[in-house]
Design an enzyme around this catalytic site. Sequence first.
Site, PDB file in Angstrom:
ATOM      1  N   HIS A  80      86.631  27.799  51.980  1.00 23.08           N
ATOM      2  CA  HIS A  80      87.589  27.272  52.967  1.00 23.08           C
ATOM      3  C   HIS A  80      88.347  28.402  53.651  1.00 23.08           C
ATOM      4  O   HIS A  80      88.607  28.343  54.859  1.00 23.08           O
ATOM      5  CB  HIS A  80      88.584  26.317  52.294  1.00 23.08           C
ATOM      6  CG  HIS A  80      88.062  24.920  52.141  1.00 23.08           C
ATOM      7  ND1 HIS A  80      88.827  23.803  52.354  1.00 23.08           N
ATOM      8  CD2 HIS A  80      86.833  24.462  51.808  1.00 23.08           C
ATOM      9  CE1 HIS A  80      88.095  22.713  52.152  1.00 23.08           C
ATOM     10  NE2 HIS A  80      86.889  23.088  51.806  1.00 23.08           N
ATOM     11  N   ASP A  81      88.702  29.431  52.887  1.00 20.89           N
ATOM     12  CA  ASP A  81      89.423  30.554  53.489  1.00 20.89           C
ATOM     13  C   ASP A  81      88.567  31.178  54.592  1.00 20.89           C
ATOM     14  O   ASP A  81      89.025  31.367  55.718  1.00 20.89           O
ATOM     15  CB  ASP A  81      89.750  31.598  52.403  1.00 20.89           C
ATOM     16  CG  ASP A  81      90.649  32.712  52.931  1.00 20.89           C
ATOM     17  OD1 ASP A  81      91.363  32.475  53.930  1.00 20.89           O
ATOM     18  OD2 ASP A  81      90.666  33.817  52.334  1.00 20.89           O
ATOM     19  N   VAL A  84      87.602  29.181  58.046  1.00 19.83           N
ATOM     20  CA  VAL A  84      88.680  28.907  58.990  1.00 19.83           C
ATOM     21  C   VAL A  84      89.454  30.191  59.249  1.00 19.83           C
ATOM     22  O   VAL A  84      90.068  30.731  58.335  1.00 19.83           O
ATOM     23  CB  VAL A  84      89.623  27.826  58.413  1.00 19.83           C
ATOM     24  CG1 VAL A  84      90.733  27.514  59.400  1.00 19.83           C
ATOM     25  CG2 VAL A  84      88.845  26.565  58.060  1.00 19.83           C
ATOM     26  N   GLY A  86      88.590  33.213  59.398  1.00 20.74           N
ATOM     27  CA  GLY A  86      88.179  34.395  58.646  1.00 20.74           C
ATOM     28  C   GLY A  86      88.798  34.476  57.267  1.00 20.74           C
ATOM     29  O   GLY A  86      89.742  33.751  56.944  1.00 20.74           O
ATOM     30  N   ASP A  88      91.113  35.665  55.353  1.00 17.73           N
ATOM     31  CA  ASP A  88      92.400  36.355  55.474  1.00 17.73           C
ATOM     32  C   ASP A  88      93.450  35.759  54.551  1.00 17.73           C
ATOM     33  O   ASP A  88      94.646  36.001  54.725  1.00 17.73           O
ATOM     34  CB  ASP A  88      92.900  36.291  56.924  1.00 17.73           C
ATOM     35  CG  ASP A  88      93.201  34.856  57.366  1.00 17.73           C
ATOM     36  OD1 ASP A  88      92.793  33.908  56.646  1.00 17.73           O
ATOM     37  OD2 ASP A  88      93.847  34.675  58.403  1.00 17.73           O
ATOM     38  N   THR A 111      92.031  18.210  48.827  1.00 14.15           N
ATOM     39  CA  THR A 111      91.443  18.138  47.494  1.00 14.15           C
ATOM     40  C   THR A 111      91.230  19.522  46.880  1.00 14.15           C
ATOM     41  O   THR A 111      90.519  19.662  45.902  1.00 14.15           O
ATOM     42  CB  THR A 111      90.124  17.359  47.525  1.00 14.15           C
ATOM     43  OG1 THR A 111      89.315  17.906  48.561  1.00 14.15           O
ATOM     44  CG2 THR A 111      90.367  15.885  47.790  1.00 14.15           C
ATOM     45  N   PRO A 180      82.940  21.648  58.369  1.00 16.86           N
ATOM     46  CA  PRO A 180      82.181  20.449  58.727  1.00 16.86           C
ATOM     47  C   PRO A 180      82.484  19.300  57.761  1.00 16.86           C
ATOM     48  O   PRO A 180      82.812  19.526  56.596  1.00 16.86           O
ATOM     49  CB  PRO A 180      80.718  20.887  58.618  1.00 16.86           C
ATOM     50  CG  PRO A 180      80.701  22.206  57.954  1.00 16.86           C
ATOM     51  CD  PRO A 180      82.092  22.744  57.893  1.00 16.86           C
ATOM     52  N   THR A 211      76.407  22.903  43.231  1.00 19.79           N
ATOM     53  CA  THR A 211      75.814  22.829  41.893  1.00 19.79           C
ATOM     54  C   THR A 211      76.909  22.671  40.823  1.00 19.79           C
ATOM     55  O   THR A 211      76.616  22.429  39.654  1.00 19.79           O
ATOM     56  CB  THR A 211      74.963  24.086  41.596  1.00 19.79           C
ATOM     57  OG1 THR A 211      74.437  24.010  40.278  1.00 19.79           O
ATOM     58  CG2 THR A 211      75.789  25.363  41.698  1.00 19.79           C
ATOM     59  N   ASP A 256      76.679  17.660  41.114  1.00 23.51           N
ATOM     60  CA  ASP A 256      75.287  17.888  40.678  1.00 23.51           C
ATOM     61  C   ASP A 256      75.060  17.074  39.413  1.00 23.51           C
ATOM     62  O   ASP A 256      75.529  17.429  38.330  1.00 23.51           O
ATOM     63  CB  ASP A 256      75.074  19.385  40.431  1.00 23.51           C
ATOM     64  CG  ASP A 256      73.774  19.684  39.684  1.00 23.51           C
ATOM     65  OD1 ASP A 256      72.911  18.782  39.552  1.00 23.51           O
ATOM     66  OD2 ASP A 256      73.622  20.848  39.232  1.00 23.51           O
TER      67      ASP A 256
END
Length: 352
Positions: A80-81, A84, A86, A88, A111, A180, A211, A256
């Site tokens: 996530h970092d 969005v 880069g 940073d 979440t 996405p 996984t 998974d």
Amino acid sequence: MAGSRASSLVVVAVVLVIVIVMVAAASVSAERYPPLAPGLSFDFYKKSCPKAESIVKDFLSSAVKQNPGLIPALIRIHFHDCFVQGCDGSVLLDNSSISGTSEKTYIPNQTLRPAAFKAINDIRNALEKACGRVVSCADIAALTARDSVQLAGGPSYKVPLGRRDGLSPASETAVLTGLPAPTSNVTELMDALSKIKLDITDLVALSGGHTVGIAHCNSFDNRLFPARDPTMDQWFFTQLNKICPLPNTDKTTVNDIRTPHVFDNKYYVDLLNRQGLFTSDQVLNVDARTKDIVHKFAVDQNAFFDQFVYSYVKMGQIQVLTGSQGQIRANCAARNPPRLAWSIVDTLLLGL
Ligand code: HEM
Ligand SMILES: *[C@@H]1O[C@H](CO)[C@@H](O)[C@H](O)[C@H]1NC(C)=O
Ligand SMILES: *[C@@H]1O[C@H](CO)[C@@H](O)[C@H](O)[C@H]1NC(C)=O
Ligand SMILES: CC(=O)N[C@H]1CO[C@H](CO)[C@@H](O)[C@@H]1O
């Protein structure tokens, strides 16, 4: 008697030799890395904080014994970092002491597990104690993600270091367009990935992060209601329907189904069996552009590990801040307070 003993000794010796040869072959297997971004290097903290990597690893190894959920949480936070604005550390910022709203507020971040943010900050404190304020929160996020992959049984690899921490969180639009949705098809996934120079092989390999970890019903119940997604296996549908009998049920299940806590290639075996959890997972085995790669990773774990390391390290270098850009935060959840000298300069400049 003596003869059979001797021959069993021979067998043991032969087995030992085979094991030694296999271990040696595994350890010399060449790792493949993408080109390093300018300003990043594998030995960035060699002089300024030589124990940085062992401090992170030791802290995390004991923390996951208390809370194994840290592993998937940290693997996801680095993603996530980086997706969005880069890598940073902006995903780590809280609402307090920033101008604007924390990225954690927006739907895809809701979440992310608070315990993982705390672990990153606790590690930061330990690093500052050992070396002063030299290791960035963005680098800690990359290191904890790497160690988590390995602690779960995945590949070990080197992390390019030297990222600096950003000054501001990303906007809601940047978060929603950068990450996405789990309902995406391959075209929509690639729209997001190509903007940050990731390709279709990166997409399939990085999705293998699923996984491990868990998901809430509303991340996949588009495939249960109003009727079973026809690309989903009937038995799997029945199981999921028991967990999520109604749309938006507040329950979770594992990503998974075969080996939920092990970082291995079983996620791809799930896809071959029509037992991928999200639309964005299962489409990888439907779309002609990604199907063959899924098949290759399902039958060859080494091929998956090799490509995952390459793609995750590539992801870990998206739009990084280096050199004198950004800052090294004193608290991963907050931008440093402005220094007095600079606020005076600011005031003078504004006065002109
Ligand atoms: C390709 C697009 C991706 C989509 C659409 C996606 C979507 C999601 C969603 C919806 C969840 C579950 C959230 C919830 O309901 O609690 C999730 C969990 C997770 N994702 Fe992804 N993801 C993607 C890529 C990645 C990547 C690149 C990684 C890392 C390599 C990753 C690692 C994880 C992990 C480890 C979890 C479990 C987190 C936990 O248990 O706390 N995902 N993902
Ligand atoms: C952050 O602040 C915004 C308002 O600016 C609020 O809507 C949001 O819930 C807050 N988020 C968190 C995680 O506290
Ligand atoms: C993907 O979804 C978009 C709409 O969001 C649709 O226009 C497109 O046809 C879909 N592509 C594939 C390959 O299914
Ligand atoms: C981890 C984290 O900070 N999650 C937050 C996501 O956003 C909701 C509000 O929209 C907060 O309640 C959570 O704490």
